[in-house]
Design a protein around this motif. Structure first.
Motif, short mmCIF file in Angstrom:
data_model
loop_
_atom_site.label_atom_id
_atom_site.label_comp_id
_atom_site.label_asym_id
_atom_site.label_seq_id
_atom_site.Cartn_x
_atom_site.Cartn_y
_atom_site.Cartn_z
N ALA A 1 -62.10 57.80 58.16
CA ALA A 1 -61.13 58.19 57.14
C ALA A 1 -61.72 58.04 55.75
O ALA A 1 -61.50 58.86 54.85
CB ALA A 1 -59.86 57.35 57.28
N LYS A 2 -62.49 56.99 55.56
CA LYS A 2 -63.15 56.73 54.28
C LYS A 2 -64.16 57.83 53.94
O LYS A 2 -64.19 58.35 52.82
CB LYS A 2 -63.84 55.37 54.36
CG LYS A 2 -64.82 55.01 53.26
CD LYS A 2 -65.44 53.65 53.58
CE LYS A 2 -66.42 53.19 52.52
NZ LYS A 2 -67.67 53.97 52.56
N LEU A 3 -64.98 58.20 54.93
CA LEU A 3 -65.99 59.22 54.69
C LEU A 3 -65.37 60.60 54.49
O LEU A 3 -65.93 61.44 53.78
CB LEU A 3 -66.98 59.28 55.85
CG LEU A 3 -67.90 58.06 56.01
CD1 LEU A 3 -68.89 58.29 57.14
CD2 LEU A 3 -68.63 57.75 54.71
N THR A 4 -64.20 60.84 55.08
CA THR A 4 -63.50 62.10 54.84
C THR A 4 -63.10 62.20 53.37
O THR A 4 -63.32 63.23 52.72
CB THR A 4 -62.27 62.22 55.75
OG1 THR A 4 -62.70 62.26 57.11
CG2 THR A 4 -61.48 63.47 55.43
N ALA A 5 -62.53 61.13 52.83
CA ALA A 5 -62.15 61.12 51.41
C ALA A 5 -63.37 61.33 50.52
O ALA A 5 -63.33 62.08 49.54
CB ALA A 5 -61.44 59.82 51.07
N THR A 6 -64.47 60.67 50.87
CA THR A 6 -65.70 60.80 50.09
C THR A 6 -66.27 62.20 50.20
O THR A 6 -66.70 62.79 49.20
CB THR A 6 -66.73 59.77 50.58
OG1 THR A 6 -66.21 58.45 50.38
CG2 THR A 6 -68.04 59.90 49.83
N CYS A 7 -66.28 62.75 51.41
CA CYS A 7 -66.81 64.10 51.62
C CYS A 7 -66.06 65.13 50.79
O CYS A 7 -66.67 65.98 50.13
CB CYS A 7 -66.72 64.44 53.10
SG CYS A 7 -67.30 66.10 53.53
N LEU A 8 -64.73 65.06 50.80
CA LEU A 8 -63.94 66.04 50.06
C LEU A 8 -64.12 65.88 48.55
O LEU A 8 -64.18 66.88 47.82
CB LEU A 8 -62.47 65.92 50.45
CG LEU A 8 -62.17 66.18 51.94
CD1 LEU A 8 -60.67 66.10 52.20
CD2 LEU A 8 -62.72 67.52 52.39
N ALA A 9 -64.24 64.64 48.08
CA ALA A 9 -64.49 64.42 46.65
C ALA A 9 -65.86 64.96 46.26
O ALA A 9 -66.02 65.58 45.20
CB ALA A 9 -64.40 62.93 46.34
N ASN A 10 -66.85 64.76 47.13
CA ASN A 10 -68.20 65.23 46.82
C ASN A 10 -68.32 66.74 46.91
O ASN A 10 -69.08 67.36 46.15
CB ASN A 10 -69.20 64.55 47.74
CG ASN A 10 -69.35 63.06 47.45
OD1 ASN A 10 -68.89 62.59 46.41
ND2 ASN A 10 -69.97 62.33 48.35
N LEU A 11 -67.57 67.36 47.84
CA LEU A 11 -67.54 68.82 47.88
C LEU A 11 -67.02 69.39 46.58
O LEU A 11 -67.54 70.39 46.06
CB LEU A 11 -66.66 69.31 49.04
CG LEU A 11 -67.31 69.43 50.42
CD1 LEU A 11 -66.26 69.83 51.44
CD2 LEU A 11 -68.46 70.44 50.41
N LYS A 12 -65.99 68.77 46.04
CA LYS A 12 -65.44 69.23 44.76
C LYS A 12 -66.47 69.05 43.65
O LYS A 12 -66.65 69.94 42.80
CB LYS A 12 -64.16 68.47 44.43
CG LYS A 12 -63.51 68.91 43.13
CD LYS A 12 -62.23 68.13 42.87
CE LYS A 12 -61.58 68.56 41.56
NZ LYS A 12 -60.32 67.81 41.29
N GLU A 13 -67.16 67.91 43.65
CA GLU A 13 -68.14 67.62 42.61
C GLU A 13 -69.26 68.66 42.57
O GLU A 13 -69.69 69.10 41.50
CB GLU A 13 -68.73 66.23 42.82
CG GLU A 13 -69.78 65.85 41.79
CD GLU A 13 -70.45 64.53 42.10
OE1 GLU A 13 -71.64 64.38 41.77
OE2 GLU A 13 -69.80 63.64 42.68
N VAL A 14 -69.73 69.08 43.75
CA VAL A 14 -70.86 70.02 43.80
C VAL A 14 -70.40 71.47 43.93
O VAL A 14 -71.22 72.37 44.05
CB VAL A 14 -71.82 69.68 44.96
CG1 VAL A 14 -72.33 68.24 44.85
CG2 VAL A 14 -71.18 69.93 46.32
N ASN A 15 -69.08 71.66 43.91
CA ASN A 15 -68.49 73.00 44.08
C ASN A 15 -68.95 73.63 45.39
O ASN A 15 -69.28 74.81 45.46
CB ASN A 15 -68.87 73.91 42.90
CG ASN A 15 -67.99 75.16 42.85
OD1 ASN A 15 -66.84 75.16 43.29
ND2 ASN A 15 -68.54 76.25 42.32
N GLY A 16 -68.95 72.81 46.44
CA GLY A 16 -69.38 73.28 47.75
C GLY A 16 -68.22 73.76 48.59
O GLY A 16 -67.04 73.59 48.24
N LYS A 17 -68.55 74.35 49.74
CA LYS A 17 -67.53 74.91 50.63
C LYS A 17 -67.35 74.09 51.90
O LYS A 17 -66.23 73.76 52.28
CB LYS A 17 -67.89 76.35 50.99
CG LYS A 17 -66.82 77.04 51.85
CD LYS A 17 -67.17 78.51 52.10
CE LYS A 17 -66.05 79.19 52.89
NZ LYS A 17 -66.36 80.63 53.15
#
Length: 392
Positions: free
Chosen positions: A355-371
């Motif tokens: 659950a923690k890594l999911t929150a981190t993954c989605l935040a990082n996707l936003k940061e790098v403008n990834g899909k």
């Protein structure tokens, strides 16, 4: 099958077992806070809109026992109508909880659910308070019960992962985490109340609250400094406390909704769960799990490693993370893997980690403008899990 949209994903800081800032904060307090915070941070969403909560926990006993999913929902102030369950797939428990919560939406059984994860390794130690391996089975298949550290040594020995490479990987993880903390890049963290008991002049004890804003296990290190640490699990081994994940306390929560409910309530989707895969592997080298789970998830989604913008691969041990990265051909994408550090620096709160890594993954996707982002981890007992998320 319907799409399952994520409308919120947040986490508490991760704090060191026993020596960290959550060492007097009960697990129910951690997870109920982050569950409530997830709802409060989601515009137009109210607790009564939730239907079901799945909470991952690797050792659901003692303070995090009974049915933590239901207890935490009530402690968070959710109404009686919100049901709850506790999920255990060891290190993937938090990710399993999100997958199960999402599947309820995908199947049309629920409109809004929550997948969460929680582990207090201070209150409930690794292995639980009273581990009882089966006496006969443990003689024929002892690897089902061996230390995770021994499995990390097995991976290092069988697949030629050197001590030097492990220590460099660990030092890099710490450096990335420190930079992210100092630059305010852990946007998925919600400052979290913690508690301590302070003795008063009259001999009584008072429960006092304070706020924790950052992961407290990040520390400066160099490969040379880490190279001086003694091995922990084997006399002539290569796995040390410095190149292993930290035992940690923490919680995280993700809210999932159908498109119809998003439209009705005016909820803004941030991502959707594309697919989820689990695999089994040899128990005595459980760390290789992501090497098999990630390709399975990619095949299910019709994607390749080149399509992924963010990888969150849990650093249970440097040896197994390095092996998986090498075998998957991901060395050319190191700038996409654990971009703000991993569990070596930030901790591995077992049932919370997915659950923690999911929150981190989605935040990082936003940061790098990834899909596309992948969350993956090895699992005690010989398994791997991987989920693919698409930012929307």
């Amino acid at each position: 099958m319907r799409d399952a949209y994520i409308v919120q994903s947040v986490r508490t800081p991760g704090c060191k077992q026993k020596r960290g800032q959550f060492n007097q904060t009960r697990p129910e307090e951690l997870v109920s806070f982050i569950m409530k915070a997830a709802v409060e941070k989601t515009p137009n969403l109210k607790p009564e809109h939730l239907e079901d909560v799945m909470v991952g926990c690797a050792f659901p006993e003692a303070e995090q026992g009974l049915n933590l999913g239901r207890i935490a929902a009530k402690m968070a102030g959710f109404p009686d109508s919100v049901s709850g369950a506790t999920v255990n797939r060891f290190c993937a428990s938090g990710l399993e909880a999100i997958a199960l919560a999402a599947s309820r939406v995908q199947m049309g059984w629920s409109e809004i659910t929550m997948g969460a994860g929680c582990e207090s390794m201070t209150f409930v130690p690794m292995g639980g308070n009273l581990p009882r391996p089966h006496p006969e089975y443990s003689k024929t298949d002892p690897e089902m019960y061996i230390s995770m550290g021994i499995t990390a040594e097995n991976v290092a020995n069988r697949y030629d992962v050197s001590r030097e490479d492990q220590d460099k990987f660990a030092s890099d993880s710490q450096a990335k985490a420190a930079r992210a903390r100092d630059n305010g890049l852990f946007t998925e963290i919600v400052p979290t109340p913690a508690f301590k008991f302070v003795e008063q002049a009259d001999g009584t004890w008072k429960k006092e609250e304070f706020i924790v804003k950052h992961d407290d296990g990040i520390r400066e290190s160099t490969p040379e400094g880490l190279g001086k640490l003694r091995t922990v699990f084997a006399a002539n081994g290569s796995v040390t406390a410095g190149n292993s994940s930290q035992t940690t306390d923490g919680a995280a929560a993700t809210i999932i909704a159908s498109k119809e409910k998003c439209d009705e309530l005016g909820l803004t989707p941030i991502a959707k769960l594309v697919t989820y895969a689990t695999v089994g592997c040899k128990s005595d080298e459980m760390g290789v799990g992501p090497r098999y789970a990630i390709p399975k998830a990619l095949e299910q989604a019709g994607l390749t490693i080149d399509d992924i913008d963010i990888y969150e691969i849990n650093e249970a041990f440097a040896s197994q993370a390095i092996y998986c990265i090498r075998e998957l051909g991901l060395e050319k994408y190191m700038d996409k893997i654990n971009i703000h550090g991993g569990a070596i620096a930030l901790g591995h709160p077992l049932g919370c980690t997915g659950a923690k890594l999911t929150a981190t993954c989605l935040a990082n996707l936003k940061e790098v403008n990834g899909k596309y982002g992948i969350v993956s981890m090895c699992i005690g007992g010989g398994m791997g899990a991987a989920a693919i998320f698409e930012r929307v």
